[in-house]
Design a protein around this motif. Structure first.
Motif, PDB file in Angstrom:
ATOM      1  N   TYR A 213      -7.842  -4.684  14.451  1.00 43.53           N
ATOM      2  CA  TYR A 213      -7.472  -3.441  13.771  1.00 43.53           C
ATOM      3  C   TYR A 213      -8.588  -2.404  13.780  1.00 43.53           C
ATOM      4  O   TYR A 213      -8.368  -1.247  13.541  1.00 43.53           O
ATOM      5  CB  TYR A 213      -6.999  -3.715  12.337  1.00 43.53           C
TER       6      TYR A 213
ATOM      7  N   LYS B 230      -7.341   5.112  12.344  1.00 39.49           N
ATOM      8  CA  LYS B 230      -7.206   4.926  10.897  1.00 39.49           C
ATOM      9  C   LYS B 230      -6.661   6.182  10.257  1.00 39.49           C
ATOM     10  O   LYS B 230      -6.802   7.278  10.787  1.00 39.49           O
ATOM     11  CB  LYS B 230      -8.582   4.614  10.301  1.00 39.49           C
TER      12      LYS B 230
ATOM     13  N   LYS C 207      -3.639  -5.140  -0.657  1.00 37.77           N
ATOM     14  CA  LYS C 207      -2.958  -4.819   0.598  1.00 37.77           C
ATOM     15  C   LYS C 207      -3.061  -3.320   0.888  1.00 37.77           C
ATOM     16  O   LYS C 207      -3.326  -2.902   2.006  1.00 37.77           O
ATOM     17  CB  LYS C 207      -1.496  -5.266   0.495  1.00 37.77           C
TER      18      LYS C 207
ATOM     19  N   THR D 241      -5.264  -1.103  -0.198  1.00 38.76           N
ATOM     20  CA  THR D 241      -6.574  -0.474  -0.069  1.00 38.76           C
ATOM     21  C   THR D 241      -7.576  -1.345   0.675  1.00 38.76           C
ATOM     22  O   THR D 241      -8.648  -0.865   1.028  1.00 38.76           O
ATOM     23  CB  THR D 241      -7.166  -0.214  -1.465  1.00 38.76           C
ATOM     24  N   GLY D 242      -7.268  -2.614   0.849  1.00 39.41           N
ATOM     25  CA  GLY D 242      -8.238  -3.507   1.477  1.00 39.41           C
ATOM     26  C   GLY D 242      -9.331  -3.974   0.541  1.00 39.41           C
ATOM     27  O   GLY D 242     -10.313  -4.572   0.965  1.00 39.41           O
ATOM     28  N   ARG D 243      -9.168  -3.688  -0.741  1.00 40.61           N
ATOM     29  CA  ARG D 243     -10.188  -4.135  -1.699  1.00 40.61           C
ATOM     30  C   ARG D 243      -9.541  -4.862  -2.879  1.00 40.61           C
ATOM     31  O   ARG D 243      -8.412  -4.577  -3.246  1.00 40.61           O
ATOM     32  CB  ARG D 243     -10.956  -2.936  -2.248  1.00 40.61           C
TER      33      ARG D 243
ATOM     34  N   LYS E  22     -14.193  -6.803  -0.573  1.00 48.13           N
ATOM     35  CA  LYS E  22     -13.260  -6.654   0.550  1.00 48.13           C
ATOM     36  C   LYS E  22     -12.160  -7.711   0.464  1.00 48.13           C
ATOM     37  O   LYS E  22     -12.416  -8.862   0.104  1.00 48.13           O
ATOM     38  CB  LYS E  22     -14.018  -6.825   1.868  1.00 48.13           C
TER      39      LYS E  22
ATOM     40  N   ARG F 103      -7.006 -10.123   5.010  1.00 50.16           N
ATOM     41  CA  ARG F 103      -5.569  -9.952   5.192  1.00 50.16           C
ATOM     42  C   ARG F 103      -4.769 -10.469   4.022  1.00 50.16           C
ATOM     43  O   ARG F 103      -3.806  -9.855   3.589  1.00 50.16           O
ATOM     44  CB  ARG F 103      -5.107 -10.746   6.409  1.00 50.16           C
TER      45      ARG F 103
ATOM     46  N   ALA G  43      -3.309  -6.614   8.733  1.00 45.35           N
ATOM     47  CA  ALA G  43      -4.574  -6.222   8.114  1.00 45.35           C
ATOM     48  C   ALA G  43      -4.351  -5.572   6.756  1.00 45.35           C
ATOM     49  O   ALA G  43      -3.256  -5.138   6.431  1.00 45.35           O
ATOM     50  CB  ALA G  43      -5.286  -5.239   9.037  1.00 45.35           C
ATOM     51  N   SER G  44      -5.413  -5.521   5.940  1.00 40.99           N
ATOM     52  CA  SER G  44      -5.354  -4.790   4.670  1.00 40.99           C
ATOM     53  C   SER G  44      -6.378  -3.666   4.720  1.00 40.99           C
ATOM     54  O   SER G  44      -7.560  -3.973   4.845  1.00 40.99           O
ATOM     55  CB  SER G  44      -5.713  -5.676   3.488  1.00 40.99           C
ATOM     56  N   PRO G  45      -6.028  -2.427   4.613  1.00 37.53           N
ATOM     57  CA  PRO G  45      -4.657  -1.907   4.677  1.00 37.53           C
ATOM     58  C   PRO G  45      -4.066  -2.097   6.068  1.00 37.53           C
ATOM     59  O   PRO G  45      -4.803  -2.173   7.032  1.00 37.53           O
ATOM     60  CB  PRO G  45      -4.849  -0.418   4.366  1.00 37.53           C
TER      61      PRO G  45
END
Ligand code: HEM
Ligand SMILES: [Cu+2]
Ligand SMILES: [Cu+2]
Lengths: 559, 308
Positions: free
Chosen positions: A16, A21, A416, A418-420, A498, A501, A514-516
């Motif tokens: 990803y 992005k 999911k 924001t990825g955090r 972080k 996934r 992936a997240s996001p």
């Protein structure tokens, strides 16, 4: 099996990174990406939630004393109308649409919605609708309550009322565009291997919700257009002064607005059905029962509307008919509650923010549901209709149900989106304050209503002061509870750990990218290698995870 | 758990006095529902609390729970139990509703919407002579003493006051006086917007609708003074739209009627202004009376023609 997911992530090259992005500007423009639209919906809804909440605090401050001394009664009614309208049409309904937009394509392995442009249009109707509604404050806001019954709505301020009608028409249209998208996407765009009975329960609940939106909203639209004629052109569809019938308006209004309460709760029923199994590490109990009960609720929801009119112009036999249908709704609702309880029973529960909000949902919604069955009993409803008992009941359903469910969903899907990860301590503080504040605010209202306090009043009998004071204090705790939440969200956005996934080791498809998620959602065709809730089934893999990896390898070789 | 539910269902202390036998029936129904609700509440909350304590994940344990996907007999049971409960509740409610006179089609007819106009009140209040429509509201209880003919009172709701007219004697008043143990039949309408006539101590409520007549029949069985509350948003001072219901002994009631009939004859058309709204209400509303715009003029205008 579930551990494999996490170990799997580093094995697959972090592809990803090569994908383009999202820039922050995208979130302010006309994007057709369902994930961007979902977040636009969610942020907009929260913006209006804070406004609606602030109006509620002003009302509660006014109600701490029996005299209308803090605000004028006329202004109180404006606050009341705006609070109700904002909370329903600009907070709960858009927030439901937010999760539907974000999750449906990911959950069914699609690249986007069926009609991405229509989707964007639907979202972009909300800010103008909301701003239009707010603008009425400058020119005399509507003051006939969110129900806007004529003849009162026809004689208490033309411009405010007309603005209210127009903004509801805009918001209603937006909600219908959204629903068209949800139904089409769910029915036609599922990945080939996913039959309708292996789709996540959230999709089932959105199917039920969208059906209600499509059937109900046009009737509300018609009622409001006719009301508008009465207001502006002096016709007499509903105005008794010209021979019109105000009760017809009530029927048309509730034909939409009763289903609307299911439009507001069903998406969160769906979210709860997703969240509980993941954090309890158990399959959802009774998949089909939960799925079909959503449909049953939405069908029955269409034939119970006159329970809002038991003490209005409804003849006796009709009262009995609507009592029976309303009582029956308790059955599918009960099935859901029992199934959720059975889902967590015997599981391995992680008491994180998402999960405790979900349990908070169960315990508060239960109270709203029980008082709802009581209200179905006509002789009792005749006593408490339009009193604080009702105010307690619908806040238990809307706040205790929808809003708790919504917060559970925010905590669950934040990684999911924001990825955090969120900060769990702040999340738990947020829950404790919300839960305590909520019960202090709304529990005493049951008693107030039974004792004789009517609703929608700025001045009340001094005998009710003590309990009202308690409610007001509770509402201040509720107001404070938003601070840990806001701090948590902002902090986690920049400093949160972080997420990877699949931090929850969940099985639904949205966690397999992936997240996001990347812009096209999935790097390649997603693989459906487990049912959405197959926790604990593939037990061997917990120690040695060959099985699944072999399976995955085999599948990707095929593909 | 059963014991707690049974006890709480009877001793919640949430309801005000019951001042008629119908009110007692409604309370029975509420107590019954409260018993069931308490039971279900304890059951479900108990399961939740127990689970959250007992089934917490042990630190470091990343395995899944047992793969139980459902249990058909159990699901049948918890579908059947609520079905039975709501079935019983419906029948019980129907029974009580019938006892309250909700299905009495003979009490009055609903003539359907008519022109609402301030100057046609006498026509508006008139009942449909054919009585072919079903009543809106509550009629006489089927088991009420048929011998006693009910005391008829006309009720008119206007922003923000109640006006009561006694057709038998021509008395017009802003508060309502009734003798104890005699059925009272209210024929109600509204002059401007929708209001709702609510007697919390009698557990009855009915919207009053401009252009329509609705009914309430009840039999007070306890002497006392009770609030009359408007329970439908009717404008800014909706919260102030209150008056009192006085349930009196037959003698006291007759005395009150007499005093007021006197006043009417004495001052003829001025009578309405004499007793515009009850003193308690007047005090309560005094600071807002100006904003509210309820004046003796408004009341005088509403005076039905047949009382001349
Ligand atoms: C911050 C917490 C909240 C407080 C303190 C609060 C307080 C109030 C108060 C005091 C009223 C007026 C009751 C009356 O006079 O009849 C009211 C009405 C209402 N509230 Fe809330 N509320 C809150 C949150 C919510 C939420 C989250 C929703 C919906 C999702 C909601 C929906 C409504 C509706 C629909 C009405 C009825 C408006 C009307 O009668 O036209 N409220 N609320
Ligand atoms: Cu409803
Ligand atoms: Cu009122």
């Amino acid at each position: 099996m579930s551990t494999t997911l996490e170990r799997n992530a580093p094995i697959a090259p972090p592809e990803y990174e090569q994908h383009p992005k999202r820039k922050w500007q995208d979130y302010f423009g006309f994007s057709t990406d369902h994930k961007v639209i979902g977040i636009q919906y969610l942020v907009t809804a929260f913006f209006f939630y804070f406004i609606g909440g602030a109006l509620a605090e002003v009302m509660r401050t006014e109600l701490s004393t029996p005299d209308p001394d803090f605000v004028q009664p006329e202004f109180y009614n404006q606050l009341l109308t705006m609070h109700g309208t904002i909370m329903l049409f600009l907070w709960i309904i858009p927030a439901g649409a937010a999760f539907a937009n974000y999750l449906i394509p990911l959950m069914i392995g699609a690249e986007d919605m069926a009609f991405p442009r229509l989707n964007a249009v639907a979202f972009w109707m909300i800010p103008p609708g909301g701003i239009l509604l707010m603008s009425s404050f400058f020119n005399g806001a509507p003051q006939a309550g969110w129900t806007s019954y004529p003849p009162l709505s026809l004689i208490s301020g033309k411009s405010g009322e007309e603005i209210w009608i127009l903004s509801i028409l805009i918001l209603g249209t937006s909600s219908m565009f959204g629903a068209i998208n949800f139904v089409t996407t769910i029915l036609l765009m599922r990945m080939p291997d996913m039959d309708i009975h292996s789709m996540p329960l959230f999709c089932w609940s959105m199917l039920a919700t969208s059906g209600l939106i499509l059937l109900g909203t046009p009737v509300l639209g018609a009622a409001l257009i006719l009301l508008s004629f009465d207001l502006l052109a002096g016709t007499a569809f509903f105005n008794p002064a010209g021979g019109g019938d105000p009760i017809v308006y009530q029927h048309m209004f509730w034909f939409y607005s009763h289903p609307a309460v299911y439009i507001m709760i069903l998406p969160f029923f769906g979210a709860i059905s997703e969240i509980l199994p993941v954090h309890a590490r158990k399959p959802v109990f009774g998949y089909r029962a939960i799925a079909y009960s959503s449909l049953a609720i939405s069908f029955l929801g269409l034939i119970v509307w006159a329970h809002h009119m038991f003490s209005s112009g409804t003849p006796g036999w009709l009262r009995m008919f609507f009592m029976a249908t309303t009582m029956i709704i308790a059955v599918p609702t009960g099935i859901k509650v029992f199934s959720w309880c059975a889902t967590i029973w015997g599981g391995k529960l992680s008491l994180n923010s998402a999960f405790i909000f979900a349990v908070g949902f169960l315990s508060s919604f239960l109270i709203g549901g029980l008082s709802g069955v009581m209200l179905a009993a006509v002789p009792f409803d005749i006593h408490v209709h339009d009193t604080y008992f009702i105010v307690a009941h619908f806040h238990y359903v809307l706040f205790g149900g929808s809003v708790f469910g919504l917060f559970a969903a925010v905590y669950h899907w934040f990684p999911k989106m924001t990825g955090r990860m969120v900060n769990e301590t702040l999340g738990r503080i947020h829950f404790a304050m919300t839960f305590i504040g909520f019960n202090i605010t709304f529990l005493p209202m049951h008693q107030l209503g039974l004792q004789g306090m009517n609703r929608r009043i700025a001045l009340y009998d001094p005998q009710f002061q003590t309990l009202n004071m308690v409610c007001t204090i509770g509402s201040y705790i509720l107001a404070l509870s938003t601070f840990p939440f806001i701090i948590n969200i902002i902090w986690s956005l920049y400093k949160g750990e972080k997420a990877g996934r699949n931090p929850w080791r969940a099985l639904t498809l949205e966690w397999q990218t992936a997240s996001p998620p990347i812009i096209e959602n999935f790097e390649e065709e997603p693989v459906l290698w487990a049912g959405p809730y197959d926790y604990g089934i593939d037990t061997e893999t917990i120690d040695g995870n060959e099985d699944v990896e072999d399976m995955l390898a085999a599948v990707s070789a095929e593909g | 758990m059963t014991l707690i539910s049974l006890w709480y269902g009877q001793n919640h202390g949430l309801l005000p006095t019951a001042a008629s036998s119908d009110a007692g029936d409604v309370d029975q129904l509420f107590n019954f529902m409260m018993t069931i609700a308490t039971g279900l509440f304890l059951l479900v909350e108990g399961v939740l609390v127990y689970s959250v304590i007992k089934f917490r994940r042990v630190k470091g344990d990343f395995t899944d729970g047992p793969p139980i996907e459902g249990n058909v007999p159990l699901e049948i049971v918890w579908t059947a139990i609520p079905t039975v409960i709501v079935f019983i509740l419906s029948i019980y409610s129907f029974e009580i509703y019938n006892r309250m006179g909700g299905l009495d089609p003979m009490t009055a007819g609903d003539p359907g919407p008519q022109m609402a106009h301030a100057h046609h009140h006498s026509q508006l209040v008139a009942l449909d002579p054919n009585r072919q429509n079903i009543a809106l509201g509550l009629g006489a209880s089927p088991d009420s003493k048929q011998g006693i003919n009910p005391l008829e009172i006309k009720v008119n709701g206007i922003q923000y006051a109640w006006v009561f007219t006694y057709p038998e004697t021509g008395v017009i008043s802003g508060e309502i006086h009734v003798p104890v143990n005699r059925p009272v039949a209210l024929n109600m309408t509204a002059g401007d917007v929708i209001h709702a006539f609510w007697l919390p101590e009698f557990r009855i409520k009915q919207d009053v609708i401009p252009g329509r007549v609705t009914n309430l029949v009840f039999t007070p069985n306890q002497i006392g003074q009770y609030p009359v509350v408007c329970a439908e948003l009717c404008g800014a001072y909706h919260g102030g739209m209150k008056t009192q219901l006085y349930v009196q002994s037959e003698e006291d009631y007759q005395k009150w009627i007499q005093e007021n009939t006197f006043a009417m004859n004495d001052e003829d058309n001025q009578s309405v202004a004499m007793n515009p709204i009850p003193s308690s209400d007047a005090e309560f509303l005094a600071p807002y009376a100006k904003d509210m715009g309820v004046s003796s003029d408004t009341l005088a205008q509403l005076k039905p023609t047949e009382n001349k």
